[in-house]
Design a protein around this motif. Structure first.
Motif, PDB file in Angstrom:
ATOM      1  N   GLU A  40       0.832  -1.205   0.000  1.00 55.43           N
ATOM      2  CA  GLU A  40       0.000   0.000   0.000  1.00 55.43           C
ATOM      3  C   GLU A  40       0.866   1.255   0.000  1.00 55.43           C
ATOM      4  OE1 GLU A  40      -2.978   0.010  -0.741  1.00 55.43           O
ATOM      5  OE2 GLU A  40      -3.532  -2.074  -0.425  1.00 55.43           O
ATOM      6  N   GLU A  67      -9.192  -2.686  -5.205  1.00 53.58           N
ATOM      7  CA  GLU A  67      -8.149  -2.688  -6.235  1.00 53.58           C
ATOM      8  C   GLU A  67      -8.745  -3.083  -7.589  1.00 53.58           C
ATOM      9  OE1 GLU A  67      -5.891  -1.198  -4.938  1.00 53.58           O
ATOM     10  OE2 GLU A  67      -5.262  -1.991  -3.016  1.00 53.58           O
ATOM     11  N   HIS A  69      -6.174   2.270   2.805  1.00 55.29           N
ATOM     12  CA  HIS A  69      -5.633   0.908   2.938  1.00 55.29           C
ATOM     13  C   HIS A  69      -4.372   0.920   3.798  1.00 55.29           C
ATOM     14  CE1 HIS A  69      -7.527  -0.427  -1.177  1.00 55.29           C
ATOM     15  NE2 HIS A  69      -8.430  -0.195  -0.253  1.00 55.29           N
ATOM     16  N   GLU A 126      -5.843   4.282  -1.452  1.00 53.40           N
ATOM     17  CA  GLU A 126      -4.612   3.616  -1.019  1.00 53.40           C
ATOM     18  C   GLU A 126      -4.184   4.138   0.354  1.00 53.40           C
ATOM     19  OE1 GLU A 126      -4.294   1.281  -2.834  1.00 53.40           O
ATOM     20  OE2 GLU A 126      -4.456   1.790  -4.944  1.00 53.40           O
TER      21      GLU A 126
HETATM   22 FE   LIG Z   1      -4.538  -0.425  -2.006  1.00 53.62          FE
END
Ligand SMILES: [Fe+2]
Ligand SMILES: [Fe+2]
Length: 171
Positions: free
Chosen positions: A18, A132, A51, A48
């Motif tokens: 990530e 994703e 994440h 991201e």
């Molecule tokens: Fe990601």
């Protein structure tokens, strides 16, 4: 716990991944001038960052050591982002398409492994695989190139991603 080592590897590699994704998008944004294009990439970057935040929390919760290669992925990913965007829109999205293809498979394999062993972590990896997938579809909405150069570029990015994954799991 029997599966502790493998679960540690999962968290270590996912956090690194990530961070790499963030690096790529930041590198791309440093180059892209087109406003609507950079807005689209900024949205992916935001995901991201979510994440990354989740795996940062898990790293502490599960007491996992981060990969020693962290600074390398950081700079490497930023460089890849810069390069892909400098080459144009096709390569920018070719990069995302290639990386996400590898990451989706990676998260799905983890989810399969984790099922019944650590269901809450399995759920995270499943959900992130879906996020994703959205990014990959977004990239595929663009022409990411079918000529020799773009095909080779995508193969190269996939190999790099796989290598980064292998190394980050272990060290
Ligand atoms: Fe990601
Ligand atoms: Fe992504």
């Amino acid at each position: 716990m029997k599966h502790k080592k493998k679960i540690d590897e999962i968290i270590r590699v996912d956090l690194a991944g990530e961070k790499g994704a963030i690096g790529i998008y930041k590198g791309q944004l440093a180059v892209i001038k087109d406003k609507s294009f950079s807005e689209e990439i900024s949205k992916m970057l935001k995901k991201e960052e979510e994440h990354f935040k989740k795996f940062s929390e898990l790293l502490i919760k599960y007491r996992v050591r981060p990969t020693v290669l962290d600074p390398l992925w950081d700079k490497g990913a930023f460089g890849l982002g810069l390069l892909s965007a400098a080459l144009g829109k096709k390569t920018t999205m070719a990069c995302t398409e290639a990386v996400e293809e590898v990451i989706i498979e990676h998260y799905q394999n983890q989810a399969k492994y984790l099922k019944g062993k650590d269901n809450s972590l399995a759920k995270v990896t499943r959900q992130f695989a879906d996020d994703e997938k959205d990014h990959m579809h977004q990239a595929k909405n663009y022409d990411t190139g079918n000529d020799f150069f773009h095909k080779a570029f995508k193969i190269g990015v996939k190999s790099l991603s796989r290598l980064a994954i292998k190394l980050s799991e272990k060290i």
